[in-house]
Design a protein around this motif. Structure first.
Motif, PDB file in Angstrom:
ATOM      1  N   GLU A 126       0.854  -1.190   0.000  1.00  0.00           N
ATOM      2  CA  GLU A 126       0.000   0.000   0.000  1.00  0.00           C
ATOM      3  C   GLU A 126       0.885   1.233   0.000  1.00  0.00           C
ATOM      4  O   GLU A 126       1.819   1.337   0.793  1.00  0.00           O
ATOM      5  N   ASN A 185      -4.466   5.135  -2.069  1.00  0.00           N
ATOM      6  CA  ASN A 185      -5.644   5.776  -1.468  1.00  0.00           C
ATOM      7  C   ASN A 185      -6.145   6.905  -2.350  1.00  0.00           C
ATOM      8  O   ASN A 185      -5.370   7.732  -2.823  1.00  0.00           O
ATOM      9  N   GLU A 217      -8.088   2.530  -3.248  1.00  0.00           N
ATOM     10  CA  GLU A 217      -8.774   2.430  -1.959  1.00  0.00           C
ATOM     11  C   GLU A 217      -9.613   3.678  -1.725  1.00  0.00           C
ATOM     12  O   GLU A 217      -9.082   4.796  -1.745  1.00  0.00           O
ATOM     13  N   ASP A 247     -11.785   1.100   2.109  1.00  0.00           N
ATOM     14  CA  ASP A 247     -10.824   1.248   3.195  1.00  0.00           C
ATOM     15  C   ASP A 247     -11.560   1.529   4.505  1.00  0.00           C
ATOM     16  O   ASP A 247     -12.678   2.054   4.491  1.00  0.00           O
ATOM     17  N   LYS A 268     -11.533  -3.666   3.461  1.00  0.00           N
ATOM     18  CA  LYS A 268     -10.417  -3.634   4.399  1.00  0.00           C
ATOM     19  C   LYS A 268     -10.989  -3.353   5.789  1.00  0.00           C
ATOM     20  O   LYS A 268     -11.506  -2.269   6.052  1.00  0.00           O
ATOM     21  N   GLU A 304      -6.502  -4.750   8.517  1.00  0.00           N
ATOM     22  CA  GLU A 304      -5.487  -3.703   8.664  1.00  0.00           C
ATOM     23  C   GLU A 304      -5.017  -3.648  10.106  1.00  0.00           C
ATOM     24  O   GLU A 304      -5.792  -3.913  11.019  1.00  0.00           O
TER      25      GLU A 304
HETATM   26 MG    MG Z   1      -5.626   2.751   2.776  1.00  0.00          MG
END
Ligand code: MG
Ligand code: C2E
Ligand code: MG
Length: 360
Positions: A126, A185, A217, A247, A268, A304
């Motif tokens: 990521e 992101n 994301e 996310d 996530k 996460e």
């Molecule tokens: Mg993220």
């Protein structure tokens, strides 16, 4: 806006009393063309000589206090404090520094490895941005993403991150990791930009990264700001061949109805649920439910913020195979991540397997 002067003030606390009375008085309806109108006021108070020695300073500080009253939900009064100006000045300074940093690209992209626990390998990274601030050193996103969002600077910044991340991962793919994915992101502002699909397409073309290796994301709340438009945009993005993750899942407005309609591939699980998953029965239940929900909707699920072997064991036992967290590695500068990936490839050989996955 009105300025009310109280030149005959006996004690400074009386100013607050007067402000309170004014708010009360304004609560009464105003008859207007046969209807009743209601208004509220936000009042900021600055007191001579404590909060300013001249009219200009007093007005400026009363103004800062008034903005604070608005921030507090309006219909209230606030007394000026020096901290108000400090925070307003700080915000302005941050904004102008951020503007310069975006123009000069004073940022770095760090990469956090994402592991597929069952296959025992890194499947992706990521991309997480950091600001190389001239005086304050390397700043985490929490220090500036908020201001970047409000000012719209997130749009050029996010595009730069996308380019840098795709180029870097394309390079790593050429170094023996041909299937490596990258998660980037995307903020609400970027998602709503009219040219987001063209920009993503252009970055893929310029960097040569194949679309199936890019995962965008987005958060639930940014998806829900304008759900119908988001669904349309995500469809176009998916048509390019990229995948989409939600996310921080579980902490926003999870309209399950929209979730069903959003063309996404992955959930996530937010780290707030993972943190206490082994000690808090509620968090354990929520994490378990999200994993089950993902499976039912035929979505991939990633946990996460996995920090301990116990968390890993719990999540794995519930069927969550993909994880990212400090147990494996935090976000790393590009060179360090490259070294991590190389070690991991080394460990893929049966002999040195356990060295990079402490939970295994
Ligand atoms: Mg993220
Ligand atoms: P996120 O996308 O949910 O990223 C995960 C955050 O969790 C990262 O924080 C990461 O360092 C942290 N983290 C990872 N593993 C662990 C762990 O085991 N324990 C704990 N306590 N934390 C862990 P970071 O890098 O500070 O980023 C914070 C947020 O800033 C990100 O949350 C993301 O929402 C935002 N952000 C970062 N880079 C970008 C970007 O390029 N564009 C946009 N729009 N937002 C970004
Ligand atoms: Mg997250």
């Amino acid at each position: 806006e009105f300025i009310v002067l109280l030149p005959e003030l006996g004690r400074s606390s009386d100013a607050a009393k007067v402000a309170g009375k004014m708010l009360e008085a304004l609560k009464l309806p105003f008859p207007f063309e046969g209807r009743e109108l209601y208004v509220t006021a936000s009042v900021g108070v600055a007191i001579y000589p404590h909060d300013g020695g001249d009219a200009e300073t007093l007005a400026k500080n009363a103004d800062a206090a008034m903005y604070r009253a608005k921030e507090q939900g309006r219909d209230n009064y606030q007394l000026y404090t020096a901290a108000m100006n400090a925070s307003a000045v700080e915000r302005l300074a941050l904004e102008s520094a951020l503007r310069k940093a975006v123009a000069g690209r004073h940022f770095e992209v760090h990469f956090q490895p994402q592991l597929d626990f069952r296959a025992d390998r890194v499947y992706g990274v990521e991309a997480l941005v950091r600001w190389r601030h001239p005086e304050r050193g390397l700043l985490a996103p929490s220090e500036f993403i908020g201001v970047a969002e409000v000012t719209g600077l997130i749009v050029p910044l996010g595009l730069w991150v996308l380019e840098a991340a795709c180029a870097q991962v394309k390079e790593w793919q050429g170094q023996g990791q041909p299937e490596l994915k990258v998660g980037v992101n995307l903020s609400a502002r970027q998602l709503q930009a009219a040219d987001v699909v063209e920009q993503v397409q252009r970055v893929l073309r310029d960097t040569g990264l194949a679309p199936q290796f890019l995962d965008l994301e987005i958060t639930e709340s940014s998806a829900m700001q304008n759900p119908e438009a988001t669904i349309a945009t995500l469809r176009e993005l998916k048509a390019l061949g990229v995948s989409i993750s939600i996310d921080d899942f579980g902490i926003g407005y999870s309209s399950l109805n929209y979730l069903k309609r959003l063309p996404v591939d992955t959930l996530k699980i937010d780290q707030t649920f993972v943190r206490d998953v082994t000690t808090d029965a509620d968090d354990a239940a929520i994490a378990t439910a999200i994993i089950a929900l993902a499976h039912t909707l035929k979505l991939t699920v990633v946990a996460e913020g996995v920090e301990s072997r116990e968390q890993l064991a719990f999540l794995a036992s519930r069927g969550c195979q993909r994880m990212q967290g400090h147990l494996f590695s935090g976000p790393l500068p590009a060179e360090a991540c490259e070294a991590f990936l190389a070690r991991q490839r080394q460990a893929d050989r049966p002999t040195g397997r356990s060295e990079t996955i402490p939970g295994d």
